[in-house]
Design an enzyme around this catalytic site. Structure first.
Site, short mmCIF file in Angstrom:
data_model
loop_
_atom_site.label_atom_id
_atom_site.label_comp_id
_atom_site.label_asym_id
_atom_site.label_seq_id
_atom_site.Cartn_x
_atom_site.Cartn_y
_atom_site.Cartn_z
N LYS A 20 0.88 -1.23 0.04
CA LYS A 20 -0.08 0.05 -0.09
C LYS A 20 0.99 1.11 0.17
O LYS A 20 0.51 2.19 -0.64
CB LYS A 20 -1.18 -0.05 1.14
CG LYS A 20 -1.91 1.25 1.19
CD LYS A 20 -3.04 0.91 2.40
CE LYS A 20 -2.89 1.00 3.76
NZ LYS A 20 -2.74 2.40 4.29
N SER A 21 1.93 1.31 0.73
CA SER A 21 2.75 2.25 0.85
C SER A 21 3.34 2.88 -0.40
O SER A 21 3.68 3.83 -1.03
CB SER A 21 4.03 2.34 1.57
OG SER A 21 3.40 2.06 3.05
N ARG A 25 2.41 6.04 -3.33
CA ARG A 25 3.44 7.17 -3.62
C ARG A 25 3.71 6.84 -5.29
O ARG A 25 3.94 7.78 -5.97
CB ARG A 25 5.04 6.86 -3.05
CG ARG A 25 4.98 7.00 -1.58
CD ARG A 25 5.85 6.29 -0.69
NE ARG A 25 6.23 6.57 0.68
CZ ARG A 25 5.28 6.48 1.59
NH1 ARG A 25 4.13 5.68 1.46
NH2 ARG A 25 5.58 6.84 2.95
N GLY A 104 -5.29 8.49 5.50
CA GLY A 104 -4.11 9.53 5.89
C GLY A 104 -3.10 9.67 4.93
O GLY A 104 -2.68 10.86 4.91
N GLN A 179 5.02 11.07 7.22
CA GLN A 179 4.25 11.24 5.71
C GLN A 179 4.42 12.72 5.56
O GLN A 179 4.28 13.31 4.57
CB GLN A 179 2.70 10.87 5.85
CG GLN A 179 2.79 9.38 6.00
CD GLN A 179 1.16 8.90 6.17
OE1 GLN A 179 0.32 9.88 6.37
NE2 GLN A 179 1.21 7.59 6.25
N SER A 205 9.64 6.24 12.25
CA SER A 205 8.95 5.69 11.10
C SER A 205 9.87 5.97 10.05
O SER A 205 9.41 6.08 8.77
CB SER A 205 7.50 6.22 10.67
OG SER A 205 6.61 5.85 11.81
N ASP A 337 3.03 0.08 12.14
CA ASP A 337 2.11 -0.79 11.76
C ASP A 337 2.23 -2.18 12.16
O ASP A 337 1.29 -3.00 12.02
CB ASP A 337 1.85 -0.67 10.30
CG ASP A 337 1.64 0.57 9.75
OD1 ASP A 337 0.78 1.35 10.56
OD2 ASP A 337 1.69 0.78 8.45
N ARG A 411 -6.03 -3.00 10.21
CA ARG A 411 -4.91 -3.78 10.87
C ARG A 411 -5.42 -4.11 12.32
O ARG A 411 -4.93 -5.15 12.35
CB ARG A 411 -3.72 -2.91 11.23
CG ARG A 411 -2.97 -2.12 9.87
CD ARG A 411 -1.76 -1.78 9.79
NE ARG A 411 -1.43 -1.09 8.71
CZ ARG A 411 -1.25 -1.77 7.37
NH1 ARG A 411 -1.28 -3.04 7.42
NH2 ARG A 411 -0.79 -0.97 6.40
#
Length: 460
Positions: A20-21, A25, A104, A179, A205, A337, A411
């Site tokens: 997903k990340s 992007r 988000g 982020q 992170s 996560d 999650r």
């Protein structure tokens, strides 16, 4: 949708969904370009929100090979590749409000993109997203000369952003959300002046910024960590800031970018194997090739807890066997996560599992620290919650089937499903449809491995 999971024994092979990340992007990077194809994307509720934002800025996202008809929002479901028509680094002012739904990542990355437009953009989302902090990014954009405001003056959406953003130097905290840094770096590459980001607090992170730096490089964009421990060879960890020159062009080699498998999602499959694999057998997970994802740390965590794990990195396959797990101490400062998965494993393990440096995990789709503590306790787990530490007392826990609430958080739903595999009786997980955010086929994959799972209500 409710799911009912009964204690099960698993065997077989599952494939991890794409990251997903990386998909978020990649879609936005392709939007910043003149056009590109994103291969093996994760098509989920969250990434659809980013695709809609790219379209709102004057681009277009559709399945590769589609005829480009007049459909307002093409059906991206099951697409093996997405063709993105870019807006060439200059987003248009949207015709309507951008709805980021529950994503988000979309809101933060798109807020910085909106600052490039010569006009005003309004962004909003669902109730959960409208409660999440955006203030530091708004302040940073304001310091760079952009109008960036919360309509309720509380640092939360709805947001109003009016550009254009020229670039410059800005300071921002690193301990709320990485982020913010990603958003500024991605937008900064196409500004006139570029952007120099100074971190006023330690970056949490950091691996997620490493993902950004890796992806930007794949799109031909230069961005580097600077100062302190910020050696480009070391990545984002320990950096005092970041620098991205302006006037750059997004253009992946050959016009395509391939999304790797998602280690956040792999964590649930890995955890399921560690607590429920058929004795003498294994659960195998495909799509686990190495990348910059910090959540690959789950492989080491599961191994440290005592489960035999064999990771063939070249083939991208992990095999995990069931074992009697032992509690561990894990710092999730860089891997927030993973907290729900580790908490679920801790409820099955002997001894204490101490999850440290987790205060920032309270600012996700829900307060995941409290959510896991409270829902696991319904199943018979014993936990101790501190502001930045969650301890699960496995030796004092006796998991049994119960009705638990996924809290509208993908999650939490998946982690509780892992715990249910080791609980006596049947566990009902409410709100299970939220897995669509990051792992739409989760319950199908679990059923294929042998999980006794029944579904009520809405179809995923």
């Amino acid at each position: 949708m409710d799911v009912h999971i009964t204690r099960s024994t698993l065997r077989g092979t599952a494939r991890a969904p794409p990251s997903k990340s990386y998909t978020h992007r990649a879609l936005l990077a392709a939007g910043y370009s003149d056009g590109a194809t994103v291969e093996s994307p994760l098509v989920s509720a969250d990434t659809r929100a980013t695709a809609r934002a790219v379209t709102a800025f004057g681009g277009a996202v559709e399945p590769a090979g589609a005829d480009g008809g007049a459909e307002v929002e093409p059906d991206l479901t099951d697409a093996d590749a997405l063709a993105v028509e870019g807006f060439g680094g200059r987003p248009a002012v949207p015709d309507d409000v951008i709805d980021c739904a529950n994503s988000g990542t979309t809101m933060r990355l798109v807020t910085a993109a909106a600052a490039l437009a010569e006009g005003t953009t309004v962004l909003t989302g669902d109730g959960s997203l409208r409660s999440r902090p955006q203030g530091p990014l708004l302040d940073a954009l304001g310091d760079l000369g952009v109008r960036a405001e919360s309509t309720r003056s509380n640092g939360q959406a709805p947001l109003v952003v009016a550009g254009p953003l020229a670039g410059g130097e800005v300071a921002i905290p690193g301990d709320v959300s990485s982020q913010y840094v990603t958003a500024l770096l991605m937008a900064g590459a196409v500004t006139d002046e570029g952007i120099e980001v100074e971190l006023t607090t330690e970056l949490k992170s950091a691996p997620y910024v490493d993902i950004t730096l890796e992806l930007l490089g794949d799109f031909g964009v230069e961005a580097t960590p600077v100062g302190a421990g910020g050696d480009p060879l070391d990545g984002a960890a320990g950096a005092a800031g970041f620098s991205v020159p302006g006037g750059q062009t997004y253009a992946p080699s050959g016009g395509t970018y391939a999304v790797p498998g998602d280690f956040s999602s792999i964590s649930y499959l890995l955890g399921a194997g560690a607590v429920a694999a058929d004795p003498g057998g294994a659960v195998r997970i495909e799509g686990a090739r190495p990348s910059a994802q910090g959540d690959a740390a789950i492989v080491d965590v599961v191994e440290e807890m005592g489960a035999p794990v064999d990771w063939d990195r070249e083939a991208g396959e992990i095999a995990v066997e069931r074992a009697d797990l032992a509690g561990v101490a894990v710092d999730v400062g860089d891997t927030p996560d993973l907290l729900p998965t580790i908490a679920a494993l801790g409820a099955v393990a002997d001894g204490d599992t101490r999850i440290e440096n987790c205060e920032h995990v309270r600012y996700k789709e829900t307060d995941r620290v409290s959510a896991m503590a409270e829902e696991l306790e319904k199943m018979g787990a014993e936990t101790t919650e501190e502001p930045d530490v969650l301890t699960v007392h496995g030796s004092e826990s006796d998991l049994r089937g119960a009705a638990v609430d996924g809290r509208g958080d993908h999650r939490i739903v998946m982690a509780l499903s892992v715990a249910a595999l080791a609980a006596e009786g049947t566990t009902t997980v409410r709100g299970a449809e939220h897995v669509d955010v990051s792992f739409p086929g989760f319950f199908d994959a679990m059923a294929d491995l042998g999980t006794d799972v029944e579904r009520d209500g809405a179809v995923e």
